[in-house]
Scaffold this motif. Sequence first.
Motif, mmCIF file in Angstrom:
data_model
loop_
_atom_site.group_PDB
_atom_site.id
_atom_site.type_symbol
_atom_site.label_atom_id
_atom_site.label_comp_id
_atom_site.label_asym_id
_atom_site.label_seq_id
_atom_site.Cartn_x
_atom_site.Cartn_y
_atom_site.Cartn_z
ATOM 1 N N PHE A 186 38.975 -22.327 47.101
ATOM 2 C CA PHE A 186 37.650 -21.826 47.499
ATOM 3 C C PHE A 186 37.613 -20.295 47.503
ATOM 4 O O PHE A 186 38.578 -19.650 47.929
ATOM 5 N N GLY A 187 36.495 -19.740 47.084
ATOM 6 C CA GLY A 187 36.321 -18.288 47.098
ATOM 7 C C GLY A 187 35.969 -17.768 48.484
ATOM 8 O O GLY A 187 36.101 -16.581 48.765
ATOM 9 N N PHE A 188 35.473 -18.634 49.328
ATOM 10 C CA PHE A 188 35.209 -18.291 50.736
ATOM 11 C C PHE A 188 35.088 -19.593 51.528
ATOM 12 O O PHE A 188 34.860 -20.661 50.941
ATOM 13 N N VAL A 189 35.261 -19.469 52.840
ATOM 14 C CA VAL A 189 35.227 -20.660 53.695
ATOM 15 C C VAL A 189 34.286 -20.400 54.864
ATOM 16 O O VAL A 189 34.405 -19.381 55.555
ATOM 17 N N ILE A 226 38.007 -30.752 42.867
ATOM 18 C CA ILE A 226 36.626 -30.418 42.475
ATOM 19 C C ILE A 226 36.439 -28.903 42.308
ATOM 20 O O ILE A 226 35.739 -28.451 41.403
ATOM 21 N N VAL A 227 37.111 -28.119 43.154
ATOM 22 C CA VAL A 227 36.913 -26.661 43.098
ATOM 23 C C VAL A 227 37.446 -26.121 41.762
ATOM 24 O O VAL A 227 36.759 -25.376 41.054
ATOM 25 N N LYS A 228 38.653 -26.568 41.435
ATOM 26 C CA LYS A 228 39.287 -26.121 40.185
ATOM 27 C C LYS A 228 38.433 -26.526 38.973
ATOM 28 O O LYS A 228 38.235 -25.745 38.042
ATOM 29 N N ILE A 236 49.005 -26.035 42.514
ATOM 30 C CA ILE A 236 48.287 -27.171 41.902
ATOM 31 C C ILE A 236 46.784 -26.878 41.769
ATOM 32 O O ILE A 236 46.178 -27.143 40.745
ATOM 33 N N TYR A 237 46.206 -26.347 42.847
ATOM 34 C CA TYR A 237 44.738 -26.316 42.913
ATOM 35 C C TYR A 237 44.087 -24.950 42.669
ATOM 36 O O TYR A 237 42.921 -24.886 42.308
ATOM 37 N N LYS A 238 44.831 -23.883 42.943
ATOM 38 C CA LYS A 238 44.142 -22.593 42.976
ATOM 39 C C LYS A 238 44.332 -21.824 41.673
ATOM 40 O O LYS A 238 45.467 -21.623 41.242
ATOM 41 N N LYS A 239 43.238 -21.412 41.091
ATOM 42 C CA LYS A 239 43.347 -20.596 39.885
ATOM 43 C C LYS A 239 42.373 -19.438 39.980
ATOM 44 O O LYS A 239 41.249 -19.608 40.439
ATOM 45 N N GLU A 240 42.854 -18.255 39.581
ATOM 46 C CA GLU A 240 41.967 -17.098 39.674
ATOM 47 C C GLU A 240 41.354 -16.773 38.328
ATOM 48 O O GLU A 240 42.035 -16.827 37.309
ATOM 49 N N TYR A 241 40.075 -16.494 38.332
ATOM 50 C CA TYR A 241 39.363 -16.143 37.098
ATOM 51 C C TYR A 241 38.680 -14.798 37.315
ATOM 52 O O TYR A 241 37.779 -14.707 38.150
ATOM 53 N N ASN A 291 35.630 -15.840 43.659
ATOM 54 C CA ASN A 291 34.866 -16.786 42.849
ATOM 55 C C ASN A 291 33.658 -17.238 43.689
ATOM 56 O O ASN A 291 33.640 -17.040 44.911
ATOM 57 N N PRO A 292 32.667 -17.859 43.040
ATOM 58 C CA PRO A 292 31.425 -18.130 43.790
ATOM 59 C C PRO A 292 31.381 -19.470 44.526
ATOM 60 O O PRO A 292 30.328 -19.847 45.034
#
Length: 349
Positions: A84-87, A332-334, A42-47, A61-62
Amino acid sequence: MYKHLMKPILFRFNPETAHNMTFSALSFLRRIPFAGSVTRAIYKKEYRSLQREVFGINFPNPVGLAGGLDKNGEFYNDMANFGFGFVEIGSLTPKPQDGNAKPRCFRLPADKAIINRFGINNKGVKNAVEHLKKVRPEVIVAANISKNASSMNEDAAKDYEKAFALLYDFVDMFVVNVSCPNVVGLTALQDVSFLSDIVDRLLDLRMYYDTFRPILLKVSPDLPKQQLDDIIDYCLRSGIDGIVAGNTTRSRDGLTTDNERIEKIGNGGLSGAPLYRKNLELVRYIHEKSERKLPIIGVGGIMSGEQAKEMLDAGASLVEIYTGFIYEGPAIVKKILRYLDEAKSNKKK
Ligand SMILES: Cc1cc2nc3c(=O)[nH]c(=O)nc-3n(C[C@H](O)[C@H](O)[C@H](O)COP(=O)(O)O)c2cc1C
């Protein structure tokens, strides 16, 4: 679904209770087969367009999660499922500590803001290390470290050193938190005499390890200009890898929430929408003053893709969100990533 269903329910409870309920739900979800994969779908997409290398680390991602939400370092993989690209985990202190008296966190919905005075309540570094050993991170993890409230500022460096050494083999980078306004005397550590004692020791200690872990300094947006200039100068001289700009503010400027309520809430760090301009200008200032030599993580009030882009354009290499996640929800991240990707491809055309 979050804004229309979950948020109205969660916002009926005080923020700390809502936080604990959400994290209990995340723990429960772990036990349901495929829940993680469904969340990711649902939420995670890679670009590919958003991948970037900063301080020698390749970020998918940034957009990262800011310090304070996964304060014990127990939910980094769950949070990564939201894209998220990092946590950033923590702030973590060498010994566990309870933080300040409750209530200590307040929502200001009219301002899309939060005032908190948690005072770095956390289960301590050892608990986080145990978790990191047990559950391998599937995301880049930054450990935000701080001193215990009970330690004198004169002994602070030992606390940072201890947290750093215990976590070194289990995380990808460090954020040195000297800017939390809710621990008495902590922001005084931003004075370069204290700061150099803390950071120089960490930089020295790092030389003994085979692996390289970037070290960043998290600063307050409330610093007087001369002190900020001294910090930038010190960062450039010391070899520290970057700055996180910035923490919450003590200022109450520009709020629409009525004064009586603000006064009743009392002390604490303000985060969310009212902080955005202040921290954007802080990022821009550090970027220009350091002659673009210091990588910056821009954080404060980011609620949209436009704002994330503006923060990156002002000189941030990466951005982080906390309060935006609470008000806008996990999507919001997506949304930010889609906006950044589209902005990139429009630029190419
Ligand atoms: C409830 C709450 C707890 C926080 N705890 C920490 C913390 O433990 N350590 C830290 O460095 N920053 C902490 N922060 C600050 C955030 O990491 C971030 O710098 C600040 O909230 C501005 O970003 P935002 O407007 O997106 O929330 C906290 C913020 C909030 C709202």
